[in-house]
Design an enzyme around this catalytic site. Structure first.
Site, mmCIF file in Angstrom:
data_model
loop_
_atom_site.group_PDB
_atom_site.id
_atom_site.type_symbol
_atom_site.label_atom_id
_atom_site.label_comp_id
_atom_site.label_asym_id
_atom_site.label_seq_id
_atom_site.Cartn_x
_atom_site.Cartn_y
_atom_site.Cartn_z
ATOM 1 C CD GLN A 1 39.006 39.152 41.584
ATOM 2 O OE1 GLN A 1 38.768 38.733 40.457
ATOM 3 N NE2 GLN A 1 38.110 39.859 42.261
ATOM 4 C CG HIS B 1 26.100 38.464 44.356
ATOM 5 N ND1 HIS B 1 26.322 38.217 45.685
ATOM 6 C CD2 HIS B 1 27.304 38.842 43.836
ATOM 7 C CE1 HIS B 1 27.594 38.418 45.968
ATOM 8 N NE2 HIS B 1 28.212 38.808 44.875
ATOM 9 C CB SER C 1 30.676 38.001 49.704
ATOM 10 O OG SER C 1 29.892 37.977 48.535
ATOM 11 C CG LEU D 1 25.434 34.001 44.644
ATOM 12 C CD1 LEU D 1 24.416 33.529 43.607
ATOM 13 C CD2 LEU D 1 26.425 34.967 44.005
ATOM 14 N N GLY E 1 27.884 45.321 39.335
ATOM 15 C CA GLY E 1 27.352 46.218 40.348
ATOM 16 C C GLY E 1 28.165 47.499 40.469
ATOM 17 C CD GLU E 2 25.604 52.259 39.308
ATOM 18 O OE1 GLU E 2 25.191 52.878 40.309
ATOM 19 O OE2 GLU E 2 25.118 52.414 38.165
ATOM 20 C CE LYS E 3 30.257 46.874 48.635
ATOM 21 N NZ LYS E 3 31.099 45.740 48.457
ATOM 22 C CD GLN F 1 34.694 44.147 39.593
ATOM 23 O OE1 GLN F 1 35.562 43.559 40.203
ATOM 24 N NE2 GLN F 1 33.414 43.838 39.722
HETATM 25 P P1 AMP Z 1 31.616 39.737 43.882
HETATM 26 O O1 AMP Z 1 30.989 38.394 44.052
HETATM 27 O O2 AMP Z 1 31.832 40.475 45.168
HETATM 28 O O3 AMP Z 1 32.815 39.726 42.981
HETATM 29 O O4 AMP Z 1 30.526 40.619 43.125
HETATM 30 C C1 AMP Z 1 29.970 40.176 41.915
HETATM 31 C C2 AMP Z 1 29.167 41.294 41.306
HETATM 32 O O5 AMP Z 1 28.133 41.681 42.216
HETATM 33 C C3 AMP Z 1 29.988 42.551 41.048
HETATM 34 O O6 AMP Z 1 29.583 43.105 39.805
HETATM 35 C C4 AMP Z 1 29.645 43.432 42.209
HETATM 36 O O7 AMP Z 1 29.784 44.811 41.943
HETATM 37 C C5 AMP Z 1 28.192 43.070 42.413
HETATM 38 N N1 AMP Z 1 27.772 43.423 43.766
HETATM 39 C C6 AMP Z 1 28.320 43.013 44.931
HETATM 40 N N2 AMP Z 1 27.690 43.591 45.981
HETATM 41 C C7 AMP Z 1 26.730 44.400 45.459
HETATM 42 C C8 AMP Z 1 25.753 45.289 46.018
HETATM 43 N N3 AMP Z 1 25.650 45.473 47.326
HETATM 44 N N4 AMP Z 1 24.957 45.944 45.169
HETATM 45 C C9 AMP Z 1 25.060 45.789 43.815
HETATM 46 N N5 AMP Z 1 25.959 44.970 43.237
HETATM 47 C C10 AMP Z 1 26.776 44.292 44.040
#
Ligand code: AMP
Length: 284
Positions: free
Chosen positions: A65, A41, A190, A37, A151-153, A157
């Site tokens: 995935q 997150h 991450s 995290l 996240g919109e990142k 998805q």
């Molecule tokens: P992940 O652990 O990478 O699967 O991400 C989990 C959630 O966190 C997903 O909804 C991502 O889009 C969100 N997330 C990851 N990095 C960011 C970021 N820099 N800004 C906003 N949301 C994020």
């Protein structure tokens, strides 16, 4: 009285707890993650905290995935550190199952969002979004949320999950949170821990490319080819960076666009060394 923090590993126990919470009239929000995290997150957690009675964080590095040549085995894992960050940000429960608990022998059902899963990440990572849509729907069935925060990142998805929820009548509100960036523009990820100091500098070319395209858009440029070229230039100038794709697509349907006439998203994926980074910017 606030109940003590709980970690669940067993899907059946998690589901029973969620069922009890619902019976008590509590509004549940879930924040699905793969752990490791960072502030991105935690921003999702705080968003959820402000909108629900109970916030469930899920941590699961979902094998389905990841492609065969991807970073599943070396994906960063730090459950203890994650919970130490997430608890003060406002989670009440964590669901951290094993892969064996989530995929029992003989599992063979997958959800596919047929069109939205094709381009961009889907083209570079075959099967990725079937893994994502399937695990997210499983996590929804186990945590029974009223609200789920993403996240919109991970722009595509989020679009896929919104469509899945609509198409399959999940009774869950999906909310997106804007990309959280370092002060210098790098989108938090991450995977940033894989970057050497030189690669970390090279990785700034992604957000610089998006900013260049956004500036061109603000100045009136509407041609997709010109906007993509503006985004590519700073990345191509960076010897440590190798573009996977830079594409401008319709913001909702992710179809190709020649000219920006309605909301569009500029999405890109770039290898910096062996690390694959993604970023995006909506042009509207
Ligand atoms: P992940 O652990 O990478 O699967 O991400 C989990 C959630 O966190 C997903 O909804 C991502 O889009 C969100 N997330 C990851 N990095 C960011 C970021 N820099 N800004 C906003 N949301 C994020």
């Amino acid at each position: 009285m606030k109940s003590p923090f709980e970690i669940f590993r067993d899907p059946a126990a998690m589901r029973a707890r969620a069922e009890d919470l619902r019976r008590d009239g509590r509004k549940i929000a879930v924040v699905p993650t793969m752990g490791a995290l960072h502030e991105g997150h935690l921003t999702l957690v705080r968003h959820a905290r402000a909108r629900a009675d109970v916030v469930i964080l899920t941590i699961f590095v979902n094998p389905t995935q990841f492609g065969p040549k991807e970073d599943l085995s070396r994906y960063p894992r730090d459950e203890e550190g994650d919970l130490a960050k997430a608890r003060p940000a406002g989670i009440d429960l964590a669901f951290c199952p094993s892969a064996e608990a989530m995929y029992v022998p003989g599992s063979q059902t997958f959800i596919e969002v047929r069109e939205l899963q094709q381009p961009l990440e889907g083209a570079s990572r075959p099967g990725h979004f079937a893994g994502v849509a399937t695990i997210v729907s499983k996590l929804f069935h186990i945590t029974k949320p009223h609200l789920a925060v993403f996240g919109e990142k991970d722009y595509q998805q989020l679009a896929i999950i919104r469509r899945m929820v609509r198409d399959l009548d999940f009774d869950i509100e999906i909310q997106g949170v804007p990309i959280v960036r370092e002060v210098d523009g790098l989108a938090l990820s991450s995977r940033n821990v894989y970057l050497s100091p030189e690669q970390r500098v090279a990785a700034l070319s992604l957000s610089r490319g998006l900013a260049a395209a956004a500036a061109a858009f603000e100045a009136g440029e509407r041609s997709s080819a010109a906007l993509v070229a503006a985004a590519r230039a700073p990345i191509e100038a960076e010897p440590l960076a190798r573009i996977d794709y830079v594409e401008l697509r319709d913001a909702d349907e992710l179809t190709t666009v020649e000219r920006v006439e309605r909301r569009a998203v500029l999405a890109l994926a770039v290898f910096v060394g062996a690390t694959r980074l993604i970023d995006n910017r909506v042009l509207a």
